[in-house]
Design a protein around this motif. Sequence first.
Motif, PDB file in Angstrom:
ATOM      1  N   ASN A 114      33.941   2.959  -5.266  1.00  0.00           N
ATOM      2  CA  ASN A 114      35.025   2.125  -5.036  1.00  0.00           C
ATOM      3  C   ASN A 114      35.596   3.317  -3.193  1.00  0.00           C
ATOM      4  O   ASN A 114      35.586   2.380  -2.998  1.00  0.00           O
ATOM      5  N   PHE A 115      35.408   4.488  -3.780  1.00  0.00           N
ATOM      6  CA  PHE A 115      35.756   5.306  -2.565  1.00  0.00           C
ATOM      7  C   PHE A 115      34.864   4.590  -1.020  1.00  0.00           C
ATOM      8  O   PHE A 115      35.355   4.929  -0.208  1.00  0.00           O
ATOM      9  N   ALA A 116      34.008   5.002  -1.539  1.00  0.00           N
ATOM     10  CA  ALA A 116      32.549   4.641  -0.314  1.00  0.00           C
ATOM     11  C   ALA A 116      32.284   3.292  -0.360  1.00  0.00           C
ATOM     12  O   ALA A 116      32.420   3.439   1.056  1.00  0.00           O
ATOM     13  N   ALA A 117      32.705   2.357  -0.616  1.00  0.00           N
ATOM     14  CA  ALA A 117      32.834   0.594  -0.472  1.00  0.00           C
ATOM     15  C   ALA A 117      34.134   0.898   0.199  1.00  0.00           C
ATOM     16  O   ALA A 117      33.969   0.135   1.915  1.00  0.00           O
ATOM     17  N   THR A 135      29.327  -4.338  -0.555  1.00  0.00           N
ATOM     18  CA  THR A 135      29.167  -2.674  -0.352  1.00  0.00           C
ATOM     19  C   THR A 135      29.281  -2.917  -2.064  1.00  0.00           C
ATOM     20  O   THR A 135      28.337  -2.231  -3.048  1.00  0.00           O
ATOM     21  N   LEU A 136      30.444  -3.111  -2.713  1.00  0.00           N
ATOM     22  CA  LEU A 136      30.713  -3.070  -4.045  1.00  0.00           C
ATOM     23  C   LEU A 136      29.055  -3.786  -4.779  1.00  0.00           C
ATOM     24  O   LEU A 136      29.081  -3.124  -6.146  1.00  0.00           O
ATOM     25  N   ASN A 137      28.913  -5.185  -4.536  1.00  0.00           N
ATOM     26  CA  ASN A 137      27.857  -5.317  -5.128  1.00  0.00           C
ATOM     27  C   ASN A 137      26.380  -4.660  -5.447  1.00  0.00           C
ATOM     28  O   ASN A 137      25.715  -4.751  -6.074  1.00  0.00           O
ATOM     29  N   ILE A 138      26.082  -4.351  -3.751  1.00  0.00           N
ATOM     30  CA  ILE A 138      24.984  -3.087  -4.139  1.00  0.00           C
ATOM     31  C   ILE A 138      25.663  -2.045  -4.750  1.00  0.00           C
ATOM     32  O   ILE A 138      24.036  -1.806  -4.923  1.00  0.00           O
ATOM     33  N   PHE A 139      26.025  -1.419  -4.526  1.00  0.00           N
ATOM     34  CA  PHE A 139      26.528  -0.453  -5.882  1.00  0.00           C
ATOM     35  C   PHE A 139      26.140  -0.502  -7.282  1.00  0.00           C
ATOM     36  O   PHE A 139      25.748  -0.722  -7.785  1.00  0.00           O
ATOM     37  N   ARG A 140      26.849  -2.032  -7.605  1.00  0.00           N
ATOM     38  CA  ARG A 140      26.611  -2.556  -8.763  1.00  0.00           C
ATOM     39  C   ARG A 140      25.354  -3.032  -9.729  1.00  0.00           C
ATOM     40  O   ARG A 140      25.105  -3.057 -10.256  1.00  0.00           O
ATOM     41  N   GLN A 141      24.302  -3.421  -7.817  1.00  0.00           N
ATOM     42  CA  GLN A 141      22.729  -3.580  -8.560  1.00  0.00           C
ATOM     43  C   GLN A 141      22.640  -2.579  -8.873  1.00  0.00           C
ATOM     44  O   GLN A 141      20.982  -2.799 -10.013  1.00  0.00           O
ATOM     45  N   ALA A 142      22.484  -1.603  -7.951  1.00  0.00           N
ATOM     46  CA  ALA A 142      21.508  -0.157  -8.522  1.00  0.00           C
ATOM     47  C   ALA A 142      22.452   0.423  -9.412  1.00  0.00           C
ATOM     48  O   ALA A 142      21.379   0.931 -10.126  1.00  0.00           O
ATOM     49  N   LEU A 143      22.726   0.014  -9.760  1.00  0.00           N
ATOM     50  CA  LEU A 143      23.793   1.072 -10.789  1.00  0.00           C
ATOM     51  C   LEU A 143      23.637   0.120 -12.143  1.00  0.00           C
ATOM     52  O   LEU A 143      22.742   0.704 -13.253  1.00  0.00           O
ATOM     53  N   GLY A 144      23.156  -1.297 -12.134  1.00  0.00           N
ATOM     54  CA  GLY A 144      22.785  -1.711 -12.967  1.00  0.00           C
ATOM     55  C   GLY A 144      23.224  -1.549 -14.328  1.00  0.00           C
ATOM     56  O   GLY A 144      24.839  -1.808 -14.637  1.00  0.00           O
ATOM     57  N   PRO A 145      23.691  -2.776 -15.660  1.00  0.00           N
ATOM     58  CA  PRO A 145      24.110  -2.683 -16.686  1.00  0.00           C
ATOM     59  C   PRO A 145      24.711  -1.185 -16.809  1.00  0.00           C
ATOM     60  O   PRO A 145      24.321  -0.502 -16.858  1.00  0.00           O
ATOM     61  N   PRO A 146      25.948  -1.201 -17.209  1.00  0.00           N
ATOM     62  CA  PRO A 146      26.852  -2.147 -17.796  1.00  0.00           C
ATOM     63  C   PRO A 146      27.874  -2.040 -16.614  1.00  0.00           C
ATOM     64  O   PRO A 146      28.908  -3.273 -16.916  1.00  0.00           O
TER      65      PRO A 146
END
Length: 271
Positions: free
Chosen positions: A16-19, A258-269
């Motif tokens: 969140n901070f990076a985004a 940016t947050l969506n990119i992080f979510r895709q990169a980290l994957g579930p959950p």
Amino acid sequence: MSTPPAERKPLPFVANFAAGAIAGISEILTFYPLDVVKTRMQLETGKTSQGVLGSFKTIIKEEGFGRLYRGLLPPLLMEAPKRATKFAANDFWGKRFLALTGEKKMTQQLAIATGCAAGATESFVVVPFELVKIKLQDKSSTFAGPMDVVRQVVKKEGLLGLYAGMEATMWRHFWWNGGYFGCIFQVRSLLPKAEVVKSRIQGASKVPGVVPKYNWTYPALVTIFREEGPAALYKGFVPKVLRLAPGGGVLLLVVEFTLNIFRQALGPPYI
């Protein structure tokens, strides 16, 4: 396969901070010229001779296009620590105010108080960067760059010279963050006045043995009002608004992207 919304884990603070930092830097790079024009208009004493477009034309014609980005480095360097301080301070003061009042969860009144306290805290980080930026944005500036500003200010005025305009900046961030975290529509009208005073204080050159004309926030407000009229308190308001409105849109779009990119990169959950 995505996680059901109810079971989706919030992204870690670092993401969140990076985004937020990436979004802030994107907004600065996009709209910085408006900040230069705003500062020029606020530093101009007496009746403003030209509007936003006139200021743009004059700067480009007399000083070149590159001048619209002079002083860009300090706000870029400030963005990450500023955002970290803002939200960390808000979290810190929120917990303190909840403990003091005995409330179980945040109320609007507490959100305003927490935001005000976070803004006052944030100003300690912001002031030196803002001072360097404004010194470089001034039309009469002869500084070679950010470090030259720091060296000359410290040499002439000591380390505390980097905190010229601290009081005005504190009031600006105090009111703004109180509005940002609590009731932004009611408080926003207080912003332009403190902004003009802050620019005047930080843009002034100190003369040994001479009391600065613009020194403390509220006496400076009275001086500007008496000498230049109430309209002078709103100098630079148009470029400020022109930056805030689309700038907020850019911030939201870049943060979400940016947050969506992080979510895709980290994957579930997280996805």
